[in-house]
Design a protein around this motif. Structure first.
Motif, short mmCIF file in Angstrom:
data_model
loop_
_atom_site.label_atom_id
_atom_site.label_comp_id
_atom_site.label_asym_id
_atom_site.label_seq_id
_atom_site.Cartn_x
_atom_site.Cartn_y
_atom_site.Cartn_z
N ARG A 215 1.87 7.79 2.31
CA ARG A 215 1.13 6.54 2.53
C ARG A 215 1.64 5.81 3.78
O ARG A 215 0.87 5.13 4.46
N VAL A 216 2.92 5.93 4.07
CA VAL A 216 3.48 5.28 5.25
C VAL A 216 2.84 5.84 6.52
O VAL A 216 2.45 5.09 7.43
N PHE B 36 0.83 -1.20 0.00
CA PHE B 36 0.00 0.00 0.00
C PHE B 36 0.87 1.26 0.00
O PHE B 36 0.60 2.23 -0.72
N CYS B 37 1.93 1.25 0.79
CA CYS B 37 2.74 2.45 0.96
C CYS B 37 3.59 2.78 -0.26
O CYS B 37 3.81 3.95 -0.58
N TYR C 217 10.31 11.29 -2.62
CA TYR C 217 9.48 10.11 -2.88
C TYR C 217 9.82 9.54 -4.24
O TYR C 217 9.89 10.25 -5.25
N LEU C 218 10.04 8.25 -4.28
CA LEU C 218 10.21 7.54 -5.53
C LEU C 218 9.56 6.18 -5.37
O LEU C 218 9.90 5.43 -4.46
N PHE D 263 -1.62 14.90 6.05
CA PHE D 263 -0.84 16.14 5.92
C PHE D 263 0.57 16.00 6.52
O PHE D 263 1.53 16.55 5.98
N LEU D 264 0.70 15.26 7.62
CA LEU D 264 2.03 15.00 8.15
C LEU D 264 2.85 14.17 7.16
O LEU D 264 4.05 14.37 7.01
N GLY D 265 2.15 13.25 6.47
CA GLY D 265 2.83 12.45 5.46
C GLY D 265 3.27 13.28 4.28
O GLY D 265 4.37 13.07 3.73
N LEU D 266 2.45 14.24 3.86
CA LEU D 266 2.86 15.14 2.79
C LEU D 266 4.10 15.93 3.19
O LEU D 266 5.00 16.16 2.38
N ARG D 267 4.14 16.35 4.46
CA ARG D 267 5.31 17.09 4.94
C ARG D 267 6.55 16.21 4.93
O ARG D 267 7.63 16.66 4.55
#
Length: 476
Positions: A96-97, A89-90, A205-206, A194-198
């Motif tokens: 996603r993590v 999923f991640c 990200y790859l 939002f924390l994940g986007l930060r």
């Protein structure tokens, strides 16, 4: 004077650990000992500590054997499929993590035990955070907040305590609160997003599909699955920016570097401790254990003691292997048990000297007379600081009946008071008086002060969202 000294003791403790001037264990022991002398009851310190240790001894025993049990379950590979599912999923995406962390913590929290939730969540997610060089305080903060919302299930503790203290039915308290709690949980998922986007912006990200073959995707599952070179290859070409190491705060001014593989607590897919032929036995044993816990067939410490002994005997019949497995988890056991017994000094002094009761009485007395008809809302607001600075037992059995009585005098239903008392649980789960939080920060190798500094604001905001939703839906 007791009120002032009580708040001063708590403030001193929080400041010192957040500034990393003292370790949590030292602060939990030395600060209350000092304030016990300042209160003028130094001669009674021994009695307070012994009473506190006696009250927390069952919790310490539960944590010790729970760590051994779930440590063995991790060793034998029970949770490997969960890790692989989360990994798929991640896809090496930090956003996603973090969302996966919140979802996993929320699902596992259904067993009603915070320690279990944190052990499974950290074991599953820690290798991924380390490989992607993500901030571990994000993991601990999201997990603790999600667990705090889910901790309100009737078998989790707070709801049962509120029902017992006010002589109400737990279902009458919990069921109407479900919509507000779902809003709170949704807020945690949005926060995780939002924390994940930060984190994605910070570390880059790859997609795994771009950098790994299907045979290589296990490299993110654990330390033994790959070399340091593999880890770097897995992130080749990612965009990085100034950011902290995985164990620090997301705003630290350091360029991320992958740590050596020996630093990982990963789930190596080829580790010799795996017992694939016993997978369904271990799954059945775990389900049975959690079912017995929810049904309260035996005290939880006894259940984990029996479960740990059975798991070790069946999976590792050789005595040398059993000793090796116990030794492998001894550090976590010692750290957590030591922290619990140190916390017993803090709670023992707070309770024994009367400081905690004095603080609670002062807070109740400061409520303006005109707020009487709104005592449910007042209770919800007070539940944030009170459940953070007090144990759930102290709040629900000592303070809640006083708040309910004050509300009844103004026509407020005890049911509304009881429901409102649950909203502070998101913050409560990061309290220094909650033993499970030491399992979380200990296994994640995060400083308790770092966790507190990062988590408190988000957990408090989550609690306020639950309260606002309760008011909006007419529940409170």
């Amino acid at each position: 004077m007791l009120t002032i000294l009580g708040f001063a003791m708590i403030a001193t403790f929080l400041v010192l650990i957040m500034m990393k001037k003292m370790s949590p264990i030292a602060a939990l022991v030395l600060i209350p000992a000092l304030f016990c002398v300042l209160v003028g009851k130094g001669a009674n310190l021994g009695d307070y500590v012994i009473e506190g240790v006696g009250n927390l001894a069952p919790t310490a025993a539960m944590l010790m054997f729970a760590i051994v049990y779930f440590g063995v379950m991790i060793d034998v590979g029970l949770f490997d499929p969960i890790v692989r599912g989360i990994l798929r999923f991640c896809k090496a995406d930090p956003m996603r993590v973090v969302v996966g962390t919140a979802v996993l913590a929320a699902i596992v929290s259904l067993d009603g035990d915070g320690s279990t939730t944190f052990m499974i969540t950290v074991s599953a997610m820690y290798p991924l955070y380390k490989r992607l060089n993500m901030s571990l305080v994000v993991m601990t903060g999201v997990a603790a907040t999600a667990n705090g919302v889910m901790n309100t299930v009737p078998w989790g503790g707070p709801t049962a305590r509120a029902a017992t203290a006010l002589k109400l039915d737990a279902a009458d308290i919990f069921v109407p609160m479900i919509p507000a709690l779902l809003v709170g949980l949704l807020f945690v998922f949005v926060l995780a997003y939002f924390l994940g986007l930060r984190e994605r912006k910070r570390v880059g990200y790859l997609s795994l599909d771009e950098v790994l073959t299907p045979e290589q995707d296990t490299v993110l599952v654990g330390a033994g699955g790959g070399t340091g070179k593999d880890a770097k290859n897995a992130t080749a070409g990612t965009k990085t920016s100034a950011g902290g190491a995985g164990t620090g705060d997301a705003t630290a001014d350091e360029t991320p570097e992958f740590p050596a593989d020996e630093d990982f607590q990963g789930l190596d897919p080829n580790r010799p401790t795996l017992r694939p032929k016993l997978y369904w036995f271990n799954a059945g044993l775990t389900i049975t254990l959690l079912t017995a816990m929810i049904m309260e067939l035996l005290p939880i410490p006894v259940l984990f003691l029996l479960g740990a002994a059975l798991a070790l005997t069946v999976n590792y019949p050789n005595m040398a292997e059993q000793k090796a497995r116990i030794g492998a988890h001894a550090e976590n056991v010692l750290n957590v048990a030591g922290m619990v017994f140190a916390a017993a000094v803090f709670t023992g002094v707070l309770t024994g000297t009367g400081m905690v009761q004095s603080m609670a009485d002062w807070l109740v007395e400061t409520v303006p007379e005109g707020m009487g008809p709104h005592m449910a809302i007042v209770t919800g607001l007070l539940s944030l600081p009170l459940t953070y600075f007090m144990s759930n037992d102290g709040f629900y059995f000592g303070v809640l009946p006083v708040l309910a009585e004050a509300g009844a005098a103004h026509g407020v239903s005890p049911l509304e008071i009881a429901r409102a008392s649950l909203v502070g649980q998101a913050l409560h789960m990061s309290s220094p008086l909650v033993p499970a939080v030491y399992v979380l920060v200990g296994m994640a190798k995060v400083e308790f002060g770092d966790h507190t500094r990062f988590t408190v604001k988000w957990a408090a905001l989550t609690s306020l969202v639950v309260l606002a939703a309760g008011i909006l839906f007419g529940i409170i």
